[in-house]
Design a protein around this motif. Structure first.
Motif: not given
Length: 340
Positions: A273-275, A294, A297-300, A310, A312, A314-315
């Motif tokens: 998973r991305p995270r 988002v 989260m921050r998605e890259y 991909k 993810d 923590d923001a």
């Protein structure tokens, strides 16, 4: 077949002309279960539901309901309820008359009819809405009327076709709760069709993931979400970094590569998973080609020799900009092992 099995599909085969849509499907559903048929368009889930309802005659196999072979029994003789995606309410009839419609066709009249309809409306929280017309109701209330209309027929199995797809996000959440409440309160056996994984995960006791007319995986929501067995299921439930195992290496859409850790014996693939991709450390590196904030989260999206990865985070972590070069790591301990 166990003593608790209410509905059994045995080698069920469904075809349109020479085109086989469902091929020798086997499934047992217990009394009081809420089962989701989950999959993309064309996977055979709606066709399977139509066959259970009696709206399609199988080209092979059998459908057994409560110990009775109903494979070729007409829909109105099956004791199966069907709640359509469109609700199919009569606009010129009141809520009471809509709910009573099927009962009247069965010959129920008078106080028995009034009592049964009243029970049905109370079960879905619409006891005070009997005299209203469908146009005077919200989308969620209209769906409850459709649910009450099915409940009063006392079906052994209630089938629901994409039951929440016509509702907005807030009403969808409310109706999830309502469906669960009604199902448990009445010990109903429900089978619902959906392409929405979050809907299936939140509602079902067990999920049947379908692909090309066959069961790809059957399990609890926790099994499906946390332990997908194939690349197809992993992709469907959000494992966006999926690699196959070829001669001891991982292969995605880019170059094949070898992990520092030994690959598990028998693994056909690994998925993260991305995270669970570790950003800012590790032997791999990539260029940021996508970045989004988002909320929590921050998605890259990283462009790497392995293909796109991909991630993810923590923001609260430091933000990264487009074009930045970042290290990352894919650890076996963070991956799901795919059996096929």
């Amino acid at each position: 077949m166990s003593d608790q099995t209410l509905l059994s599909l045995n080698n069920l085969t469904l075809s349109y002309g020479k085109n086989t849509v469902v091929d020798r499907l086997n499934l047992e559903i217990e009394k009081g279960e809420l089962i989701a048929l989950l999959g993309p368009s064309g996977c055979g889930k709606t066709t399977t539901m139509r066959a259970i309802a009696g709206l399609m005659t199988p080209s092979g196999g059998e459908i057994v309901l409560d110990g009775r072979d109903v494979t070729r029994v007409p829909p109105n003789k099956r004791e199966v309820g069907l709640m359509f995606q469109s609700y199919a309410l009569f606009p010129h009839l009141s809520v009471f008359e809509n709910v009573a419609f099927g009962l009247k066709l069965k010959g129920m009249r008078g106080s028995d009819l009034s009592a049964r309809v009243g029970e049905g409306l109370s079960a879905v929280g619409l006891g005070d809405y009997a005299d209203r017309r469908p146009a005077d109701l919200s989308g969620g209330q209209q769906q409850r009327v459709a649910l009450a209309r099915s409940l009063v027929m006392d079906p052994k199995v209630l089938l629901l076709d994409e039951p929440l797809s016509n509702l907005d996000a807030r009403l969808r959440l409310e109706m999830r709760t309502e469906l669960q409440r009604v199902q448990k309160a009445n010990d109903l056996t429900m089978v619902f069709v959906t392409h929405d994984q979050s809907e299936a995960l939140s509602l079902a006791d067990r999920i049947v993931v379908m692909k090309d007319g066959a069961i790809e995986q059957l399990g609890t929501p926790e099994d499906i979400y946390n332990r997908p067995e194939s690349a197809f299921v992993a992709d469907f439930v959000g494992f966006e970094n999926i690699f196959t195992v070829e001669t001891g290496k991982l292969k995605g859409k880019g170059e094949a590569f070898t992990l520092p850790e030994a690959l598990p014996a028998g693994a056909k693939g690994l998925a993260w998973r991305p995270r669970f991709v570790r950003l800012g450390e590790g032997a791999f590196s990539g260029t940021v080609i996508g970045a989004a904030f988002v909320g929590q989260m921050r998605e890259y999206v990283l462009e790497t020799p392995l293909g796109q990865i991909k991630v993810d985070v923590d923001a609260s972590a430091p933000a990264h900009s487009l074009g930045q070069q970042l290290a990352f790591d894919l650890r076996v301990e963070d991956a799901v092992i795919l059996k096929r």
